[in-house]
Design an enzyme around this catalytic site. Structure first.
Site, PDB file in Angstrom:
ATOM      1  N   GLU A  61      -4.991 -13.032  28.963  1.00  0.00           N
ATOM      2  CA  GLU A  61      -5.393 -14.287  29.153  1.00  0.00           C
ATOM      3  C   GLU A  61      -4.741 -15.049  28.293  1.00  0.00           C
ATOM      4  OE1 GLU A  61      -9.510 -15.571  28.771  1.00  0.00           O
ATOM      5  OE2 GLU A  61      -8.886 -17.584  29.332  1.00  0.00           O
TER       6      GLU A  61
ATOM      7  N   HIS B 116     -21.063 -14.458  24.099  1.00  0.00           N
ATOM      8  CA  HIS B 116     -20.166 -15.250  24.980  1.00  0.00           C
ATOM      9  C   HIS B 116     -19.471 -14.394  25.872  1.00  0.00           C
ATOM     10  CE1 HIS B 116     -17.365 -18.644  25.391  1.00  0.00           C
ATOM     11  NE2 HIS B 116     -16.640 -17.525  25.626  1.00  0.00           N
ATOM     12  N   GLU B 117     -18.971 -13.208  25.346  1.00  0.00           N
ATOM     13  CA  GLU B 117     -18.069 -12.388  26.144  1.00  0.00           C
ATOM     14  C   GLU B 117     -18.951 -11.739  27.321  1.00  0.00           C
ATOM     15  OE1 GLU B 117     -15.029 -13.211  25.596  1.00  0.00           O
ATOM     16  OE2 GLU B 117     -15.144 -14.094  23.791  1.00  0.00           O
TER      17      GLU B 117
ATOM     18  N   GLY C  23     -10.944 -14.970  19.483  1.00  0.00           N
ATOM     19  CA  GLY C  23     -12.220 -14.508  18.904  1.00  0.00           C
ATOM     20  C   GLY C  23     -12.207 -13.157  19.740  1.00  0.00           C
ATOM     21  N   ALA C  24     -12.218 -13.082  20.987  1.00  0.00           N
ATOM     22  CA  ALA C  24     -12.513 -12.044  21.698  1.00  0.00           C
ATOM     23  C   ALA C  24     -12.127 -12.377  22.950  1.00  0.00           C
ATOM     24  CB  ALA C  24     -13.993 -11.888  21.770  1.00  0.00           C
ATOM     25  N   MET C  25     -12.023 -11.302  24.093  1.00  0.00           N
ATOM     26  CA  MET C  25     -11.789 -11.383  25.400  1.00  0.00           C
ATOM     27  C   MET C  25     -12.617 -10.608  26.306  1.00  0.00           C
ATOM     28  SD  MET C  25      -9.465 -12.541  27.431  1.00  0.00           S
ATOM     29  CE  MET C  25      -9.662 -12.540  28.947  1.00  0.00           C
TER      30      MET C  25
ATOM     31  N   ASN D  23     -12.364  -9.121  29.118  1.00  0.00           N
ATOM     32  CA  ASN D  23     -11.629  -8.401  30.206  1.00  0.00           C
ATOM     33  C   ASN D  23     -12.970  -7.560  30.763  1.00  0.00           C
ATOM     34  OD1 ASN D  23      -9.150  -8.957  28.984  1.00  0.00           O
ATOM     35  ND2 ASN D  23     -10.106  -7.502  27.462  1.00  0.00           N
TER      36      ASN D  23
HETATM   37  N1  TRP Z   1     -11.465 -16.052  27.067  1.00  0.00           N
HETATM   38  C1  TRP Z   1     -11.442 -16.103  25.759  1.00  0.00           C
HETATM   39  C2  TRP Z   1     -12.867 -16.389  25.267  1.00  0.00           C
HETATM   40  O1  TRP Z   1     -13.761 -15.584  25.317  1.00  0.00           O
HETATM   41  C3  TRP Z   1     -10.415 -16.815  24.961  1.00  0.00           C
HETATM   42  C4  TRP Z   1      -9.101 -15.706  24.373  1.00  0.00           C
HETATM   43  C5  TRP Z   1      -9.169 -14.622  24.061  1.00  0.00           C
HETATM   44  C6  TRP Z   1      -7.840 -16.147  24.609  1.00  0.00           C
HETATM   45  N2  TRP Z   1      -7.961 -14.376  23.570  1.00  0.00           N
HETATM   46  C7  TRP Z   1      -7.043 -15.195  24.175  1.00  0.00           C
HETATM   47  C8  TRP Z   1      -7.293 -17.419  25.098  1.00  0.00           C
HETATM   48  C9  TRP Z   1      -5.708 -15.318  23.927  1.00  0.00           C
HETATM   49  C10 TRP Z   1      -5.700 -17.631  24.857  1.00  0.00           C
HETATM   50  C11 TRP Z   1      -4.971 -16.455  24.555  1.00  0.00           C
HETATM   51  O2  TRP Z   1     -12.950 -17.331  24.953  1.00  0.00           O
HETATM   52 ZN    ZN Z   2     -14.879 -17.754  26.343  1.00  0.00          ZN
END
Ligand code: TRP
Ligand code: ZN
Length: 882
Positions: free
Chosen positions: A124, A300-301, A264-266, A268
């Protein structure tokens, strides 16, 4: 890196002409030369005949390309900086590309990269195009199968989304694992991880009785720091079932912690990748605030699995569809775990300190932006946190039940789709039986609305006449605004602080003591009747709308509300307004060189709040803490950050001095009696106790320094040890340097604690901090390439140390600008966050304004990435006309 000057517009959306039903990916991992083969099963959309196929792809070395198993000759396709264009294709075909990439050279941390030897991905928003050729847009949903091949010894753990379906032992010490994700998803939710990691497992049984395996992956030396995050995950899973009826949908949920991460985190699908800061916690390495943040980010994730993954965004202009909604969900979750009132105050403080300035500056944009150059710059406080406030207002307007019906409808109607904010609002309007057309302006108009209230009591008729007005300042591209649909929660209080029955003229229903007025016009008048005495207005309870409230309260009324309001948010807010008034007077004195001693301080009201046994300790700590310097800077026409800083220090020192005896007594009373444990009650107690300690040191009593030194040495946890060290550093104690050295010695092997060590010093008040920051940048532990470390030192300095960053000689600006230029070549996303510290330059007093402008010009000349250039160009662009 090319200077990308293209601008993307919301109105330009076109559906993608192809469907990618399935994609098979094959990774042969190697730090310097990873080969990725992508097999795309393509089908032309019947309504898009003749359109060529375009696949995004950046910095990919094309090794091979085959159509339905046959090599595609060079004249059949075009490969440029942006991707691959193939004009003449059959309506259905399989396209296979093989590319080579260099993960070890990837310092931007977007796409496939290495963190301490672990391969991981961040896709993302548009990272997938750095991995393979693909339509890198959120409205193309495909079923992914991922085969990973790597050296078994170096990378024993091989992970991707979904379920593992095959394991292979291969020649030359390599092994392979194939993963299959049954849920169609956009490529920004793709993830791959390969490393030598410890696995910590647990399980969760869903409401319908399915067992889900939970697995955390961390570096081996962190395996004893995962317990808290694991518990948080289980709580979040249960909470989403109970509150929103949402169950988890795969058999495995995996979380990987890495040290190098841009955000912060992602979320996936089935394989979250986290900044290790939001996973790892042990009492001796993490503070109460860290524990709380971990719980929130884990939730959140996890919540994204429904709001983001099952239902995703049609395009990136809809980002708040998933982010605003998911922040709202994590805030509600956290409020249920900790003290709801204090959580609300923390959220509003963040909004006012960070989102309001954004909404008043050169980067101001609607929750649903109209255009962008670099989408990464739009992961903003506005999209996330104002977006969450917008959802919260929907809940206020629909009521909790109506809101839940709206969410249910949203989940049933749009499951498996890529949709828009309008689609969401339509579900809410339909299920709630409300017209939300005007409310939609919260998504399209930028800027923080001003709400003005005027109350008049008529003793002879017993009527209270409340006039509400709204306006909204111009923002870039939006000179004029239309009125918002604005929920105003309020109560009227009698002299004893009791809520009075609220009967509006013409009302027939039984009067409630709290109600929500809906302001839709520029000006509306509400007449309350049957009031025997002049009431005190408790307005915008719980911060029912994200507005600036302009209310001519008298100081006595504010002191009364601070002492008596039954709404904790309004209590706190009254105290903030009182403190702001005092602080702005003091700032004037410091600017003009007048005597600050003559400004009266609200000591009595603050003492009452400090000693209020009915309030939780955490609430009392909030009631005492005055607004921050960035918030105060927003309240004046011309900012002198030095004067604001001195005013705030003076205020804290004097108030603390006047309360010293109470602070000392409370400090002793609130001492802990048992070993450290993270729990809301305990954290609440510690927050007030550490405020007492901090204030005692600010009061300038040398004997209090030994209290802090003692606490530093005897603490059995990071919360208390760090608070003591910070109090000593902030009050420029002679003991500070030796303890800073001790702190580094103790924790040098814990990266997250070393970050705290850097941040603490970068935040230290005083102009000499600049030299200290410059020295620390040359410390062997400083790594510009590591985002956490970089933010700890330079982010803290530029964003959280106003007096030092805005040093009148401009040295702070030069220091940060030079680092931005350097960082721009390594990691544009992180550089862009740092450069935004210059955004409010136009509001500065003339001397600093000019110094900041010069640095922005220097940055414009020296930077390359569209990330940094978008921010710099907007900062320098002509001011919006009022
Ligand atoms: N979608 C992620 C969240 O939970 C945000 C995010 C994580 C993101 N890594 C990133 C956005 C890198 C842009 C680039 O909020
Ligand atoms: Zn988010």
């Amino acid at each position: 890196m090319a200077d990308d000057t293209r601008i993307f517009h919301r109105g330009d959306y076109r559906p993608y002409p192809w469907l990618v039903d399935r994609v098979e990916l094959d990774f042969h991992l190697d730090p310097r030369a990873t080969e990725v083969t992508g097999r795309l099963h393509l089908r032309r959309r019947p309504d898009c005949p003749g359109e060529p196929l375009f696949l995004d792809g950046k910095q990919l070395e094309l090794v091979a390309i085959r159509l339905d198993g046959t090599k595609l000759p060079a004249h059949r396709f075009r490969h440029d900086d942006e991707g691959l264009t193939i004009p003449d294709l059959p309506a259905q075909c399989v396209l296979e590309t093989t590319v080579r990439i260099d993960p070890a050279a990837n310092t931007a941390l977007e796409g496939l990269y290495l963190s301490n030897g672990t391969f991981c991905t961040q896709c993302e928003a548009q990272g997938f195009r750095h991995i393979t050729f693909f339509p890198d847009r959120p409205d193309v949903l495909s079923r992914f199968t991922t085969r990973i091949v790597a050296d078994r010894k170096q990378w024993p753990v091989l992970l991707a989304n979904g379920n593992p379906i095959r394991r292979e032992e291969l020649a030359d010490g390599r092994h392979g694992v194939t993963w299959e994700d049954p849920f169609p998803k956009p490529c920004y939710l793709f993830a791959l991880v390969a490393g030598d990691l410890a696995e910590i497992g647990d399980s969760f049984t869903t409401a319908s009785g399915r067992e889900v395996a939970l697995r955390f992956y961390v570096e081996h030396h962190h395996r004893d720091k995962v317990g808290h995050a694991m518990q948080a995950l289980k709580k979040a899973m249960r909470w989403d079932e109970e509150r929103f009826g949402r169950e988890y949908d795969l058999d495995i949920y995996m979380v990987v912690a890495v040290d190098d991460f841009n955000m912060g985190a992602m979320e996936n699908k089935g394989l979250n990748v986290f900044n290790s800061k939001y996973v790892l916690a042990r009492p001796d390495t993490a503070t109460d605030a860290d524990y709380q943040a971990i719980e929130e980010v884990i939730a959140h994730e996890y919540f994204h699995n429904w709001t983001g993954n099952r239902i995703t965004c049609r395009d990136w202009f809809q980002l708040s569809l998933k982010e605003g909604l998911t922040v709202f969900r994590d805030q509600e979750f956290s409020a249920d775990q900790v003290h709801r009132d204090v959580k609300r105050i923390e959220d509003v403080r963040l909004l006012r300190n960070s989102q309001f300035p954004e909404d008043a500056g050169p980067m101001a944009h609607p929750v649903q932006p109209d255009s962008y150059r670099q989408i990464n710059n739009f992961y903003t406080m506005t999209v996330y946190h104002k977006g969450a406030e917008v959802i919260s207002m929907v809940q206020t307007l629909l009521g909790t039940d109506g809101f839940r019906r709206g969410m249910d409808l949203y989940f049933t109607r749009h499951d498996g789709q890529a949709v828009t904010c309008d689609d969401f609002l339509a579900c809410m309007a339909e299920a709630g039986g409300r017209d939300l057309a005007q409310f939609g302006r919260w998504y399209s108009q930028a800027g923080t609305p001003r709400l003005t209230a005027n109350g008049r009591y008529e003793a002879d008729s017993g009527r209270f006449i409340l006039e509400l007005r709204q306006s909204c300042p111009p923002t870039p591209g939006q000179p004029q605004k239309l009125p918002f649909h604005l929920p105003v929660r309020l109560a009227l209080l009698d002299r004893a602080g009791r809520e009075l029955p609220l009967r509006l003229e013409g009302d027939t229903a039984a009067p409630a003591t709290e109600r929500v007025l809906e302001l839709r016009e520029e000006k509306q008048t509400f007449v309350f009747i049957n009031l025997p005495e002049r009431p005190v207005l408790s307005l915008l309870r719980g911060f029912s709308a994200p507005v600036v409230l302009d209310c001519p309260f008298r100081d006595e009324d504010l002191a009364f509300l601070l002492a008596h309001d039954s709404d904790p948010f309004c209590r706190w807010d009254a105290g903030q307004t009182l403190a702001t008034r005092t602080l702005l007077q003091l700032t004037d004195r410091f600017r003009s060189g007048d005597d600050p001693e003559r400004v009266p301080l609200p000591v009595a009201a603050l003492r009452q709040a400090l000693l209020d046994e009915r309030a939780t300790p955490a609430l009392r700590a909030q009631l005492l803490t005055p607004p921050g310097e960035t918030y105060l800077a927003e309240q004046v026409d011309e900012v002198d950050p030095g004067a604001i800083h001195r005013a705030r220090r003076f205020y804290l020192g004097r108030v603390a001095g006047a309360l010293a005896d109470d602070l000392r007594r409370l400090y002793r009373q609130l001492a802990d009696t048992a070993p450290y444990r993270y729990a809301p009650e305990e954290a609440s107690r510690r927050s007030l106790r550490n405020l007492c300690l901090t204030w005692l040191l600010l009061s300038g009593r040398p004997e209090c320094q030994t209290l802090a030194e003692e606490q530093y040495h005897t603490a059995d946890n990071m919360t208390d040890r760090l608070a003591a060290l910070r109090a000593l550093v902030d009050s420029a104690s002679p003991a500070a340097d030796a303890l800073l050295a001790d702190f580094h010695r103790r924790y040098r092997s814990e990266a997250l604690v070393v970050d705290k060590w850097f941040a603490l010093q970068a935040a230290a008040p005083g102009e000499a901090t600049l030299e200290r920051v410059a020295t620390l940048a040359a410390h062997p532990d400083f790594k510009l390439k590591n985002p956490n470390r970089c933010r700890a030192l330079f982010g803290t300095f530029a964003h959280a140390n106003q007096a030092a960053f805005h040093r009148p000689d401009g040295a702070g600006y030069r220091l940060v600008a030079e680092r931005v230029t350097e960082l721009d070549r390594l990691n544009p996303q992180v550089a862009a966050r740092l450069v935004s510290a210059f955004n409010r330059w136009r509001r500065m007093e003339p001397m600093r304004r000019e110094l900041m402008r010069q640095q922005l010009e220097y940055l414009r000349a020296g930077c390359h990435s569209s990330d940094v250039l978008e921010i710099v160009d907007k900062a320098l662009a002509a001011e919006t006309k009022a």
